[in-house]
Design a protein around this motif. Structure first.
Motif, PDB file in Angstrom:
ATOM      1  N   ARG A 106       0.820  -1.216   0.000  1.00 53.20           N
ATOM      2  CA  ARG A 106       0.000   0.000   0.000  1.00 53.20           C
ATOM      3  C   ARG A 106       0.854   1.266   0.000  1.00 53.20           C
ATOM      4  NH1 ARG A 106       0.773  -1.886   4.832  1.00 53.20           N
ATOM      5  NH2 ARG A 106       1.089  -0.532   6.642  1.00 53.20           N
ATOM      6  N   MET A 107       2.089   1.178   0.512  1.00 56.56           N
ATOM      7  CA  MET A 107       2.974   2.329   0.628  1.00 56.56           C
ATOM      8  C   MET A 107       3.866   2.502  -0.596  1.00 56.56           C
ATOM      9  SD  MET A 107       4.461   4.864   2.115  1.00 56.56           S
ATOM     10  CE  MET A 107       6.060   5.685   2.094  1.00 56.56           C
ATOM     11  N   CYS A 108       3.911   1.487  -1.458  1.00 56.35           N
ATOM     12  CA  CYS A 108       4.934   1.463  -2.511  1.00 56.35           C
ATOM     13  C   CYS A 108       4.751   2.556  -3.559  1.00 56.35           C
ATOM     14  CB  CYS A 108       4.982   0.089  -3.160  1.00 56.35           C
ATOM     15  SG  CYS A 108       5.675  -1.171  -2.060  1.00 56.35           S
ATOM     16  N   ASP A 109       3.516   2.904  -3.885  1.00 59.82           N
ATOM     17  CA  ASP A 109       3.287   3.982  -4.846  1.00 59.82           C
ATOM     18  C   ASP A 109       3.937   5.282  -4.379  1.00 59.82           C
ATOM     19  OD1 ASP A 109       2.184   3.398  -7.275  1.00 59.82           O
ATOM     20  OD2 ASP A 109       0.104   3.599  -6.641  1.00 59.82           O
ATOM     21  N   ASP A 110       3.700   5.631  -3.109  1.00 61.21           N
ATOM     22  CA  ASP A 110       4.286   6.864  -2.556  1.00 61.21           C
ATOM     23  C   ASP A 110       5.805   6.773  -2.519  1.00 61.21           C
ATOM     24  OD1 ASP A 110       1.777   7.921  -2.184  1.00 61.21           O
ATOM     25  OD2 ASP A 110       1.650   7.390  -0.066  1.00 61.21           O
ATOM     26  N   LEU A 111       6.313   5.595  -2.188  1.00 65.24           N
ATOM     27  CA  LEU A 111       7.758   5.416  -2.115  1.00 65.24           C
ATOM     28  C   LEU A 111       8.394   5.579  -3.492  1.00 65.24           C
ATOM     29  CD1 LEU A 111      10.193   4.780  -0.400  1.00 65.24           C
ATOM     30  CD2 LEU A 111       9.655   2.342  -0.574  1.00 65.24           C
ATOM     31  N   VAL A 112       7.756   5.026  -4.511  1.00 64.41           N
ATOM     32  CA  VAL A 112       8.247   5.177  -5.885  1.00 64.41           C
ATOM     33  C   VAL A 112       8.307   6.662  -6.257  1.00 64.41           C
ATOM     34  CG1 VAL A 112       7.646   4.823  -8.314  1.00 64.41           C
ATOM     35  CG2 VAL A 112       7.542   2.907  -6.703  1.00 64.41           C
ATOM     36  N   GLN A 113       7.279   7.425  -5.893  1.00 67.09           N
ATOM     37  CA  GLN A 113       7.238   8.845  -6.239  1.00 67.09           C
ATOM     38  C   GLN A 113       8.348   9.627  -5.549  1.00 67.09           C
ATOM     39  OE1 GLN A 113       5.072  10.175  -8.609  1.00 67.09           O
ATOM     40  NE2 GLN A 113       6.587  11.804  -8.415  1.00 67.09           N
ATOM     41  N   VAL A 114       8.593   9.319  -4.266  1.00 69.35           N
ATOM     42  CA  VAL A 114       9.671   9.996  -3.538  1.00 69.35           C
ATOM     43  C   VAL A 114      11.017   9.692  -4.185  1.00 69.35           C
ATOM     44  CG1 VAL A 114      10.902  10.157  -1.338  1.00 69.35           C
ATOM     45  CG2 VAL A 114       8.401  10.065  -1.355  1.00 69.35           C
ATOM     46  N   LEU A 115      11.238   8.439  -4.553  1.00 68.54           N
ATOM     47  CA  LEU A 115      12.499   8.053  -5.197  1.00 68.54           C
ATOM     48  C   LEU A 115      12.672   8.773  -6.527  1.00 68.54           C
ATOM     49  CD1 LEU A 115      12.434   4.205  -4.489  1.00 68.54           C
ATOM     50  CD2 LEU A 115      14.015   5.852  -3.494  1.00 68.54           C
ATOM     51  N   ARG A 116      11.612   8.832  -7.322  1.00 66.38           N
ATOM     52  CA  ARG A 116      11.697   9.500  -8.618  1.00 66.38           C
ATOM     53  C   ARG A 116      11.944  11.001  -8.460  1.00 66.38           C
ATOM     54  NH1 ARG A 116       6.743   6.256 -11.685  1.00 66.38           N
ATOM     55  NH2 ARG A 116       8.059   4.589 -12.593  1.00 66.38           N
ATOM     56  N   ASP A 117      11.267  11.623  -7.504  1.00 70.68           N
ATOM     57  CA  ASP A 117      11.478  13.061  -7.291  1.00 70.68           C
ATOM     58  C   ASP A 117      12.916  13.370  -6.910  1.00 70.68           C
ATOM     59  OD1 ASP A 117       8.848  13.627  -7.885  1.00 70.68           O
ATOM     60  OD2 ASP A 117       8.187  13.761  -5.794  1.00 70.68           O
ATOM     61  N   ALA A 118      13.551  12.421  -6.203  1.00 66.26           N
ATOM     62  CA  ALA A 118      14.938  12.614  -5.777  1.00 66.26           C
ATOM     63  C   ALA A 118      15.934  12.041  -6.784  1.00 66.26           C
ATOM     64  CB  ALA A 118      15.166  11.975  -4.411  1.00 66.26           C
ATOM     65  N   LYS A 119      15.401  11.602  -7.952  1.00 68.07           N
ATOM     66  CA  LYS A 119      16.241  11.051  -9.023  1.00 68.07           C
ATOM     67  C   LYS A 119      17.064   9.855  -8.543  1.00 68.07           C
ATOM     68  CE  LYS A 119      16.540  15.297 -11.752  1.00 68.07           C
ATOM     69  NZ  LYS A 119      15.336  15.890 -11.131  1.00 68.07           N
TER      70      LYS A 119
END
Length: 282
Positions: A244-257
């Protein structure tokens, strides 16, 4: 605290619950108090303190000044804050805080390690063998019980770990932090009590042993490393139960390149599918 209030202090500092208790017992009063300051306002409101804060405001003058300090300001917390402060409020942004709210520090190298629940301890020990070099490491768990249990397991295995959470007496917490700061015990296992406000220089890495439940909590946790211009590292152990948390985690990782593992993308897709299924049949 009751004794201190008898001398009419100029600036009392208190958690909401304790202050409400003193007000209900008529140990103090706030009718002459002209200033209210809430530190970590988003966290305080998000944790359900709004009724207690509202009760405190009922004891204060209406022409008071209210100051809310926060590192993040998500929409839902803005709505809650709107009930507590005047409509003509002013927002002061420092260092692009609103633009970067919810984003991780780009000086932190982030790695996600996927494992199953049964293999999480083995994965953690393997990671510790890789990264422990005498530097300070901060490990986050999801609960106080889990914090104590993990600390016990690590100490039995020979790791110099200490535990920090809200049920510890203040004297013990102070001693634990002193031991961590001096690197006498360079492994600190903590709950989210340490994700904000803990300012220890030279934390080499943060390890999320248990995945946080929100992206804000994740950003605050890993923000304990890579401070004051230093480079930091953050590791997060993710299991299928964290989908359930993975979508948000993916977005944080992408924002931080940062690199996004394919396994994390797959788990995020499974989490979206599960949410859609619950929504469809609810």
């Amino acid at each position: 605290m009751s004794c201190s209030l008898r001398i009419s202090p100029y600036l009392p500092i208190s958690p909401p619950g304790r202050l409400n208790e003193l007000l209900s017992k008529k140990k103090t009063e706030l009718t002459r108090c002209a200033l209210l300051a809430l530190d970590e306002a988003d966290r305080m409101l998000d944790l359900g303190f709004e009724p207690q804060i509202a009760a405190i405001l009922g004891h204060m003058r209406h022409d008071r000044q209210s100051l809310l300090f926060s590192a993040t300001w998500p929409a839902e917390v803005q709505t809650l804050a709107g009930r507590l402060i005047a409509p003509s409020h002013v927002i002061v942004e420092v260092g692009g805080a609103l633009a970067t709210s919810g984003r991780a520090n780009t000086s932190i190298e982030q790695r996600v390690l996927l494992c199953d629940d049964a293999g999480k301890m083995e994965a953690l020990l393997t990671l510790l063998e890789e990264v422990v070099d005498g530097s300070r490491l901060l490990l986050f768990t999801s609960s106080k019980r889990r914090c104590d249990e993990l600390t016990k397991e690590l100490r039995l295995d020979g790791w110099p770990a200490l535990a920090l959470h809200g049920d510890k007496p203040q004297e013990e917490r102070d001693w634990v932090l002193q031991q961590f700061r001096s690197a006498e015990h360079p492994l600190l296992v903590a709950t989210d009590v340490a994700q904000r406000g803990l300012d220890v220089k030279g934390v080499a890495a943060v390890i999320n042993v248990d995945c946080p439940e929100t992206s804000e909590a994740y950003v605050h946790r890993i923000g304990r490393t890579g401070r004051a211009g230093e480079v930091g590292r953050a590791y997060t152990l993710v299991t299928p139960a964290d989908a359930r948390m993975c979508d948000d985690l993916v977005q944080v990782l992408r924002d931080a390149k940062q690199e996004v593992p394919p396994e994390l993308l797959r788990l995020a897709a499974e989490g979206r599918a599960a949410r859609y299924k619950r929504y469809k049949y609810s």
